[in-house]
Design an enzyme around this catalytic site. Structure first.
Site, PDB file in Angstrom:
ATOM      1  CG  HIS A   1      -6.646   2.600  13.826  1.00  0.00           C
ATOM      2  ND1 HIS A   1      -5.682   3.380  14.415  1.00  0.00           N
ATOM      3  CD2 HIS A   1      -6.786   3.081  12.567  1.00  0.00           C
ATOM      4  CE1 HIS A   1      -5.253   4.300  13.568  1.00  0.00           C
ATOM      5  NE2 HIS A   1      -5.905   4.127  12.429  1.00  0.00           N
TER       6      HIS A   1
ATOM      7  CG  HIS B   1      -1.905  -0.944   1.406  1.00  0.00           C
ATOM      8  ND1 HIS B   1      -3.213  -0.687   1.116  1.00  0.00           N
ATOM      9  CD2 HIS B   1      -1.854  -2.239   1.829  1.00  0.00           C
ATOM     10  CE1 HIS B   1      -3.930  -1.760   1.346  1.00  0.00           C
ATOM     11  NE2 HIS B   1      -3.135  -2.720   1.773  1.00  0.00           N
TER      12      HIS B   1
ATOM     13  CD  GLU C   1      -5.829   7.580  11.060  1.00  0.00           C
ATOM     14  OE1 GLU C   1      -6.713   6.691  11.104  1.00  0.00           O
ATOM     15  OE2 GLU C   1      -4.683   7.372  10.646  1.00  0.00           O
TER      16      GLU C   1
ATOM     17  CG  HIS D   1      -9.196   4.993  15.081  1.00  0.00           C
ATOM     18  ND1 HIS D   1      -9.305   4.489  13.797  1.00  0.00           N
ATOM     19  CD2 HIS D   1     -10.159   4.373  15.810  1.00  0.00           C
ATOM     20  CE1 HIS D   1     -10.277   3.603  13.757  1.00  0.00           C
ATOM     21  NE2 HIS D   1     -10.818   3.519  14.962  1.00  0.00           N
TER      22      HIS D   1
ATOM     23  CE1 TYR E   1     -12.009   2.835   4.621  1.00  0.00           C
ATOM     24  CE2 TYR E   1     -12.016   1.916   6.842  1.00  0.00           C
ATOM     25  CZ  TYR E   1     -11.337   2.506   5.797  1.00  0.00           C
ATOM     26  OH  TYR E   1     -10.002   2.785   5.906  1.00  0.00           O
TER      27      TYR E   1
ATOM     28  CG  HIS F   1      -2.246   2.394  10.649  1.00  0.00           C
ATOM     29  ND1 HIS F   1      -3.450   1.947  10.184  1.00  0.00           N
ATOM     30  CD2 HIS F   1      -2.370   3.743  10.741  1.00  0.00           C
ATOM     31  CE1 HIS F   1      -4.282   2.948   9.984  1.00  0.00           C
ATOM     32  NE2 HIS F   1      -3.658   4.060  10.329  1.00  0.00           N
TER      33      HIS F   1
END
Length: 438
Positions: free
Chosen positions: A373, A294, A343, A367, A352, A337
């Site tokens: 999370h 990613h 966030e 978060h 999602y 991560h």
């Protein structure tokens, strides 16, 4: 509002380059030629400058517009304090920052007759509005159009509709935004929100810091992410109203009200770059990996409010728009991560790809920095066993307000009935799979 009214609103916007100098006039000849403030402004109008930054900030960062209006903004009576309702402002001192992961269901239905301003509900934020640092996260749920006018001296407002279209009547003209669009009202700009449907619901980021701008592209090069030409500014449209109008001003965290004898939305022409705008999130040009792994989530940044540290934003606005996933030997949902940034994530439509259930349109999760999370157990199990064919993600539209400081939840958010009580449970059951080699 009727379908005809929707068409009218759509006709009053046009494509514009983001952040550049623009102009518009509702009456031919209203814009002066060659001078910002001639001895006599055209058509008997008043010339007025609206500055969104200090006069002496660098040209590339300076935000200001010249307005040519029926009456100057100075012509108003004294403001008096008004009830703040459910709006709260930084510094957030009624509670302490919480390291726990938090998630909320959508706001409950409002009481009948609730307009956009009365329907604002502050979830939390950081910084200090009086020092022009930090941000706040608000939600709104309304079932009535405003008959008053609002402006925010504390910051700019990024409005993210989730349900129901909005017609924003601003000093600069009209903006029509539907779910899947966003609208930005700059600091100090007066506006009124009219509903295009029976009710409206969504999210608001109040940015106390530097104005949002497009992020630098770095190694990406000249193209990608949000294209400047896709941002729409209003075409000039004015109200010539000589009757009482309530004007509400948010100043240093409190609401103040005054009753004008005319509408302050009386700008006949304007030019500048301190301007409201709208953007269709589905025009976002998503970039990603075409080999493995990613890129960081920062590659989904639509707008950023820079800080005094290069690359460290006061707040970023990030969208997870429809896209293809093609990475080989890659766990495709967002990875587990912990992040130095904090966030707040919301969902505009659909689902999602990191959560199987519980994260619904109109809801949101928080978060805070270094809170671990990632995908829930069901998503992890499914993605770990999935056949890695090219996959189109087009059944959801999620976004994130990401900020450099922890977000302190307000007392009303920490005690809300729609706060989910066992959010941690989505990661329960992530089993041990470790198998040491013989």
């Amino acid at each position: 509002m009727s379908g005809d009214a929707r068409k009218t609103a759509e006709g009053l916007t046009h494509l514009t380059g983001f952040g550049n100098e623009h102009s518009s006039e509702a009456v031919p000849g209203a814009l002066p030629e060659g001078r910002n403030a001639p001895q006599r402004a055209p058509l008997g109008l008043y010339a007025e400058q609206l500055s969104g930054t200090a006069f002496t900030e660098p040209r590339a960062h300076n935000r200001r517009s010249w307005l040519y209006r029926i009456r100057p903004s100075a012509a108003h009576p004294a403001f008096t304090r008004a009830d703040n309702g459910r709006i709260r402002t930084a510094p957030f001192t009624e509670s302490v920052p919480d390291p726990n992961r938090l998630r909320w269901n959508p706001l409950p239905a409002p009481a009948p007759g609730t307009d956009f301003l009365a329907g604002l509900w502050t979830l939390g934020g950081n910084g200090d509005a009086t020092q022009r640092t930090g941000m706040a996260v608000h939600l709104y749920h309304a079932d009535a159009s405003m008959d008053r006018v609002f402006s925010d001296a504390d910051g700019e407002l990024l409005i993210v509709p989730e349900r129901g279209g909005l017609l924003l009547r601003t000093e600069f003209g009209l903006l029509h935004v539907e779910p899947g669009h966003v609208a930005l009202i700059p600091r100090g700009v007066r506006f009124r929100v009219e509903l295009l449907d029976a009710s409206a619901r969504g999210y608001v980021c109040e940015n106390y810091g530097a104005p949002f701008q497009l992020p630098d592209l770095g190694p990406i090069g000249a193209n990608g992410l949000a294209n400047a030409r896709d941002f729409r500014a209003p075409v000039a449209a004015y109200e010539d109203v000589e009757s009482p109008v309530e004007v509400v001003n948010k100043f240093c965290g409190n609401l103040w009200t005054a009753t004008y004898d005319h509408s302050p939305l009386d700008v006949v022409a304007w030019h500048g770059n301190h301007v409201p705008y709208a953007y269709d999130l589905r025009r976002f040009n998503v970039l990603g990996s075409i080999s493995y792994d990613h890129p960081d989530p920062s590659i989904f940044t639509v707008l950023t409010s820079p800080s005094d540290t290069p690359g460290l934003a006061g707040v970023d606005f990030v969208v997870f728009a429809p896209r293809w996933l093609v990475g080989e030997d890659t766990f495709r949902p967002p990875y587990f991560h912990r992040n130095v940034m904090s966030e707040y994530m919301g969902l505009i439509e659909g689902a999602y790809d990191a959560k199987a259930e519980g994260f619904v349109p109109g809801g949101g999760s928080l978060h805070n920095m270094m809170s671990a999370h990632g995908p829930d157990r069901e998503t992890f199990d499914r993605a770990s066993a999935a056949e890695l064919r090219p996959q189109k993600i087009d059944d959801g539209l999620a976004f994130m307000f990401e900020t450099r400081w922890p977000v302190t939840a307000t007392a009303q958010a920490a005690e809300a009935e729609h706060l989910q009580q066992d959010y941690d449970g989505v990661w329960r059951g992530l089993q041990r799979h470790f198998r040491p080699l013989p």
